[in-house]
Design a protein around this motif. Structure first.
Motif, PDB file in Angstrom:
ATOM      1  N   UNK A  68      28.386 -17.620 -23.405  1.00 17.11           N
ATOM      2  CA  UNK A  68      27.174 -18.417 -23.532  1.00 17.11           C
ATOM      3  C   UNK A  68      26.734 -18.844 -22.142  1.00 17.11           C
ATOM      4  N   UNK A  69      25.460 -19.068 -22.002  1.00 14.09           N
ATOM      5  CA  UNK A  69      24.916 -19.508 -20.711  1.00 14.09           C
ATOM      6  C   UNK A  69      24.312 -20.882 -20.916  1.00 14.09           C
ATOM      7  N   UNK A  70      24.943 -21.900 -20.316  1.00 12.27           N
ATOM      8  CA  UNK A  70      24.297 -23.214 -20.272  1.00 12.27           C
ATOM      9  C   UNK A  70      23.837 -23.454 -18.824  1.00 12.27           C
ATOM     10  N   UNK A  71      23.508 -24.693 -18.505  1.00 13.55           N
ATOM     11  CA  UNK A  71      22.965 -24.939 -17.175  1.00 13.55           C
ATOM     12  C   UNK A  71      23.942 -24.557 -16.083  1.00 13.55           C
ATOM     13  N   UNK A  72      25.184 -25.025 -16.220  1.00 19.29           N
ATOM     14  CA  UNK A  72      26.198 -24.740 -15.210  1.00 19.29           C
ATOM     15  C   UNK A  72      26.397 -23.233 -15.079  1.00 19.29           C
ATOM     16  N   UNK A  73      26.502 -22.553 -16.220  1.00 16.86           N
ATOM     17  CA  UNK A  73      26.707 -21.105 -16.173  1.00 16.86           C
ATOM     18  C   UNK A  73      25.516 -20.413 -15.538  1.00 16.86           C
ATOM     19  N   UNK A  74      24.318 -20.920 -15.807  1.00 25.12           N
ATOM     20  CA  UNK A  74      23.135 -20.293 -15.229  1.00 25.12           C
ATOM     21  C   UNK A  74      23.207 -20.327 -13.709  1.00 25.12           C
ATOM     22  N   UNK A  75      23.542 -21.506 -13.183  1.00 27.96           N
ATOM     23  CA  UNK A  75      23.666 -21.634 -11.713  1.00 27.96           C
ATOM     24  C   UNK A  75      24.717 -20.655 -11.207  1.00 27.96           C
ATOM     25  N   UNK A  76      25.863 -20.632 -11.880  1.00 32.78           N
ATOM     26  CA  UNK A  76      26.970 -19.781 -11.424  1.00 32.78           C
ATOM     27  C   UNK A  76      26.567 -18.311 -11.467  1.00 32.78           C
ATOM     28  N   UNK A  77      25.920 -17.912 -12.569  1.00 38.27           N
ATOM     29  CA  UNK A  77      25.556 -16.503 -12.742  1.00 38.27           C
ATOM     30  C   UNK A  77      24.596 -16.082 -11.642  1.00 38.27           C
ATOM     31  N   UNK A  78      23.626 -16.914 -11.395  1.00 37.24           N
ATOM     32  CA  UNK A  78      22.649 -16.583 -10.343  1.00 37.24           C
ATOM     33  C   UNK A  78      23.349 -16.482  -8.993  1.00 37.24           C
ATOM     34  N   UNK A  79      24.175 -17.467  -8.689  1.00 30.02           N
ATOM     35  CA  UNK A  79      24.873 -17.459  -7.401  1.00 30.02           C
ATOM     36  C   UNK A  79      25.722 -16.206  -7.262  1.00 30.02           C
ATOM     37  N   UNK A  80      26.500 -15.925  -8.264  1.00 34.56           N
ATOM     38  CA  UNK A  80      27.429 -14.795  -8.173  1.00 34.56           C
ATOM     39  C   UNK A  80      26.666 -13.493  -8.013  1.00 34.56           C
ATOM     40  N   UNK A  81      25.628 -13.284  -8.834  1.00 31.10           N
ATOM     41  CA  UNK A  81      24.920 -12.008  -8.730  1.00 31.10           C
ATOM     42  C   UNK A  81      24.197 -11.901  -7.393  1.00 31.10           C
ATOM     43  N   UNK A  82      23.657 -13.015  -6.922  1.00 30.03           N
ATOM     44  CA  UNK A  82      22.951 -12.934  -5.648  1.00 30.03           C
ATOM     45  C   UNK A  82      23.910 -12.592  -4.515  1.00 30.03           C
ATOM     46  N   UNK A  83      25.005 -13.305  -4.465  1.00 31.93           N
ATOM     47  CA  UNK A  83      25.972 -13.025  -3.390  1.00 31.93           C
ATOM     48  C   UNK A  83      26.522 -11.618  -3.540  1.00 31.93           C
ATOM     49  N   UNK A  84      26.761 -11.216  -4.752  1.00 32.31           N
ATOM     50  CA  UNK A  84      27.282  -9.865  -5.005  1.00 32.31           C
ATOM     51  C   UNK A  84      26.298  -8.824  -4.485  1.00 32.31           C
ATOM     52  N   UNK A  85      25.011  -9.027  -4.784  1.00 28.75           N
ATOM     53  CA  UNK A  85      24.015  -8.073  -4.302  1.00 28.75           C
ATOM     54  C   UNK A  85      24.004  -8.030  -2.779  1.00 28.75           C
TER      55      UNK A  85
END
Lengths: 673, 187, 118
Positions: A68-85
């Motif tokens: 599930x994606x809540x607020x905290x997960x949303x921040x984490x997902x964005x951060x991780x994918x951005x840094x990964x890219x």
């Protein structure tokens, strides 16, 4: 949008699996595939952050696999994918074309997938699986250049250390099951009954501290520097070490519910921030400095989680991810172009490569917490929560911030100092430092065909190298926007903690002042020191000679004991080796001896006893029985021979026998009558 | 008294000539020694007033010894005893067995309390025997007759060289027997 | 002229005949021994009739039966002798020992051949 969530985690996982299975045949297309997958991942991350889907799949009986994606997960997902890219893009340009690219990018994608599952998992079951995959893949990535046995050893040490901490999660899962959180939901940990909640929280805390390289696990991060720089940029900024911090933030309600856990976690974070700041200050190797700094900065996330500063901790996660991945990428770029990794050898690096220098400066300023960078805003939010908890924590946090400014200044001075006229870059060679922990090589081995080119290669000429650096630099600076009250309020609303109080204005001013003053002061001190070193270098036996290569200003022979202790990562590894590894090995050796001598010996003795008994039975009883049987048989045979004797077939002898028998019968008849 | 003398002489003669049978080499002498032994032994029967049985023994033994002589000549290697050879086995053992037997019998003779005599011999024992075998002991006589007849048939069958396989073929399918000399029943 | 004297004579005749029957190799001589033994029986039966129960004929009948047995024995004996001589050229009792156990070597051969047959 559930499909987007599935795709978000499945896409990098599939990419990584396919690349790994294909092996070296896919080397040529590995980087484009990985970059494309990362771009798609970023887009999907944006989508799921906007729509907040939840996905569920059946797993074990009564324990579904939920994402599930809540607020905290949303921040984490964005951060991780951005840094990964960013990291994958940079690595696609930097990694030598003759390396095993498919393996590299495959593991990177797999790692990203595991991290994405970790930050979106709502239950301990899925979290554990992803957590374990992360640990295993980190081993493969740190030991990427497996031909160096030292690197493989370092990878093994890092893996073992984090793995030891991971056992806590199993404890937590068991306690959650026993305590009645049937579905193993993370949100249910706070509601467990007394002792089970304590056990679950303790397990989660241990696992998180181990993964995040907090005290006392910090030393593994020093070893993790054996991997390629892009690996460090991904693992040690936004994913692996940050995962522990994220987990603590995620279970913050449970930490608060278990009264002892919050202060404990907060103090561990604060102590790590301070002590690893000292360690970073004492390092002479840029990557080691960055690694220690990572521990210290993650310490702020942990501090925030322990004091209930969810917003601050999340912001620290994001801001630190951007800044630290940027710094690692810069260090990697210089390592490739200059072949230098110690601060002494990096003198003038920023002047040679102004773009990289500028990016590095942006990242270093962010780490220093100078306004208006993202870490400044995040640190203040964390410290505000700490102040509400206890003034002592606040003071410790401020000291840690000052130390961060000091080591940032040291790195900046080192790279901006004018190059020595005869300063030679030192490749993979490095002197025998006082501790093995500092011998984690960051330089690529010449095996990979990546011998230092001494600047002959055009540094960061390609867009694939420039774009990530610039993007990360902009990101690490721009996140400072969140210091503005309105933006901070939006951030807190995003994370569903609108009630959390932000830092007061005086607090922000104080921390900014501390950071700037320390940065400037330390910068001046270090600049003077490096100038003195340059003069000494002019005079002859400078630190650039191979004999002293690898021993920077701070870790020279003239270091005070405290400095040496800090340069050696507080001697944690020796402590663990002496206090844990050796006793364990001794115990296992003793147990093995016990097993060999007593258990197996007992079995062998039993077998020998059986054999001896069998021998004795054979020699005594069996032969006696044999002989008696034989005696009976031969007696019967003899009797039979005797019985055959009268059967002669001769008439007269039959007559005689008959007569004798008759006589006997008659006599008996007469006498007995 | 005279009877006692006659008995003693005859007894000694019977035993001595009986022993002589197995001592002499010549078959003829052995045969006649046996005849003598029978004659000597028959005399005590006469002394016991068994005139019929005694004479029967004498006649029978004379005839029997004549037949015996024929068989002697047929089957003995050394019928005339011209070359001295011992034709005995296990002489010592036989002697021992015979001696022990005699000793046991003699002991029995003297140790057994024989029953007292009941009554006296009839005037004509031959008549007594005849009435017995034609009266109460008829069964014995019938059995003796049957046994003698069976003996005749059996001895003829045993001593005939040609058996039914010789006469009727190996599968006994021949309708007429193949005899060297014709005649006989129904031919 | 007592019962014991007659019985002693019978025993002597019987024993002499027994010795002959046991010791002679020739079939004819063995039969002579048997004749002597039966002779002893005749004498004993006659004496017992005379000295124990002369009023009853049983003793005499017994003598008659013994004489018959002697005749039967002679006839059957000579017939068997003739048959065996025709069949195997045997005139000594030692040679007619088919019913006897063979000597050990022969016995072993027998066993081996029987095992081979099996």
């Amino acid at each position: 949008m559930t499909a987007a969530l599935w795709a978000l985690v499945a896409l990098p996982a599939l990419t990584g699996t396919v690349l790994l299975v294909a092996g070296r045949r896919a080397d040529a297309v590995a980087a484009p595939c990985a970059v494309a997958s990362a771009v798609a991942g970023l887009a999907l991350a944006g989508a799921v952050a906007a729509t907040r889907p939840a996905a569920a799949a059946p797993a074990l009986a009564g324990i579904p696999a939920n994402l599930a994606v809540d607020g905290l997960s949303a921040v984490m997902v964005l951060t991780v994918t951005a840094v990964h890219l960013a990291v994958v893009l940079f690595a696609s340009g930097e990694l030598g074309s003759d390396e095993a690219r498919a393996r590299f990018f495959g593991f990177m994608s797999l790692f990203a997938a595991a991290m994405l599952v970790t930050v979106t998992a709502t239950g301990l079951l899925v979290l554990l699986a992803a957590w374990e995959v992360m640990g295993a893949v980190s081993y493969a990535l740190i030991g990427y250049w497996w031909r160096g046995s030292e690197r493989v050893r370092s990878a093994g040490l890092a893996f073992l250390t984090t793995r030891a901490g991971d056992l806590g999660l199993y404890l937590a899962a068991g306690a959650a099951l026993a305590g009645g959180a049937g579905a193993l939901q993370l949100s249910g940990l706070a509601g467990l009954e007394g002792v089970w909640r304590d056990a679950a929280v303790a397990g989660v805390v241990v696992a998180a501290l181990g993964k995040s390289a907090q005290l006392p696990f910090s030393f593994w991060l020093s070893h993790a520097m054996a991997g390629p720089s892009p690996v460090s940029a991904l693992l040690h900024s936004a994913t692996m070490v940050a995962a522990g911090g994220y987990l603590l933030v995620r279970v913050e309600p449970a930490l608060a519910a278990a009264v002892w856990a919050g202060p404990l976690v907060a103090w561990v974070g604060a102590a790590t921030a301070v002590l690893l700041g000292v360690v970073a200050l004492a390092q002479s190797d840029l990557k080691q400095l960055l690694a220690a700094s990572t521990c210290a900065q993650i310490g702020f996330i942990v501090l925030g989680a322990g004091t209930g500063g969810v917003a601050g901790a999340s912001l620290q996660f994001t801001a630190h991810a951007a800044a630290k991945s940027l710094l690692f990428l810069c260090a990697g770029a210089w390592l490739v172009t200059l072949g230098a990794r110690d601060l002494e050898g990096l003198r003038g690096a920023a002047r040679r490569h102004p773009l990289v220098g500028a990016a590095f400066t942006a990242g270093a300023l962010a780490v220093a917490g100078v306004p208006p960078t993202g870490i400044w805003a995040a640190k203040d939010a964390v410290l505000a929560a700490a102040l509400r908890s206890s003034p002592a924590l606040y003071a410790t946090g401020l000291a840690a911030a000052a130390l961060a400014a000091a080591y940032a200044a040291r790195a900046l001075v080192a790279v901006w100092a004018p190059a020595l006229p005869r300063s030679r870059p030192h490749g993979g060679e490095h002197g025998r430092g006082p501790a093995k922990a500092r011998r984690s090589p960051g330089a690529a081995p010449s095996v990979g065909g990546r011998a230092p080119a001494d600047g002959t290669r055009p540094a960061v000429a390609r867009a694939s190298l420039r774009v990530p650096l610039l993007a990360l630099a902009v990101g690490s600076l721009a996140l400072g926007v969140l210091a503005l009250p309105a933006a901070a309020h939006w951030w807190r609303a995003l994370l569903d903690v609108p009630g959390e109080r932000g830092p007061a204005g005086w607090e922000m001013a104080a921390s900014a002042l501390v950071s700037v003053v320390v940065l400037v002061g330390a910068g001046l001190v270090f600049a003077r020191g490096s100038a003195r070193a340059a003069v000494a270098e002019e005079g002859g036996a400078g630190p650039g000679t191979p004999a002293r290569a690898g021993n920077g200003v701070a870790s020279g022979t003239g270091l005070p004991p405290v400095g040496r202790w800090a340069a050696d990562w507080l001697g944690l590894e020796r402590l663990v080796r002496g206090g844990l590894v050796r006793p364990t090995l001794a115990l296992s050796r003793g147990l093995s001896v016990f097993d060999d001598r007593v258990v197996a010996g007992g079995v062998r003795a039993g077998a020998r006893l059986g054999l001896t008994a069998a021998d004795a039975v054979r020699d005594r009883v069996e032969t006696a029985a044999d002989r008696s049987v034989g005696a009976v048989a031969s007696a019967v045979r003899t009797a039979a021979r005797w019985a055959l004797r009268p059967q002669t077939g001769l008439l007269h002898q039959y007559y005689a026998q008959a007569v004798v028998a008759l006589l006997v019968l008659a006599t008996v008849f007469v006498l007995m009558r | 008294m005279a009877e006692t003398v006659v008995f003693a002489v005859c007894a000694v003669g019977a035993v001595a000539s009986g022993a002589a049978v197995f001592v002499v080499d010549s078959m003829a002498r052995a045969t006649f020694a046996l005849l003598a032994s029978f004659l000597f032994a028959a005399v005590p029967l006469l002394l016991l007033e068994l005139s019929y049985l005694g004479v029967l023994v004498i006649l029978m033994m004379v005839m029997e010894m004549m037949v015996m002589v024929v068989f002697m000549i047929m089957y003995m290697m050394n019928p005339a005893g011209l070359m001295p050879m011992s034709m005995v086995h296990n002489k010592a053992g036989s002697l021992a067995v015979a001696a022990v037997t005699f000793a046991v019998l003699a002991a029995g003779v003297f140790l057994v309390p024989w029953p007292a005599r009941e009554g006296s011999p009839p005037a004509d024992p031959t008549r007594q025997l005849a009435e017995a075998i034609m009266g109460p002991h008829m069964l014995v006589m019938m059995l003796v007759g049957m046994v003698l007849f069976a003996t005749m048939v059996a001895s003829v069958v045993l001593s005939t060289p040609r058996g039914r396989y010789d006469r009727y073929g190996d599968d006994l399918k021949r309708t007429r027997p193949d005899d060297p000399i014709g005649g006989g029943l129904g031919r | 002229m007592t019962l014991e004297a007659f019985l002693l004579l019978a025993a002597a005749l019987f024993s002499v005949g027994l010795f002959g029957a046991l010791s002679q190799q020739s079939v004819v001589m063995v039969m002579m021994g048997l004749e002597l033994m039966i002779n002893g029986v005749i004498v004993a039966a006659a004496a017992l009739w005379y000295f124990v129960s002369p009023e009853r004929p049983d003793g005499q009948v017994l003598v008659l039966v013994a004489i018959t047995a002697m005749a039967v024995e002679m006839a059957a004996g000579f017939a068997v002798t003739t048959a065996i001589f025709r069949a195997r050229d045997i005139d000594m009792v030692d040679a007619a020992d088919d019913l006897g156990d063979r000597r050990q070597e022969q016995g072993q051969e027998h066993g081996q051949s029987r095992e081979q047959d099996r």
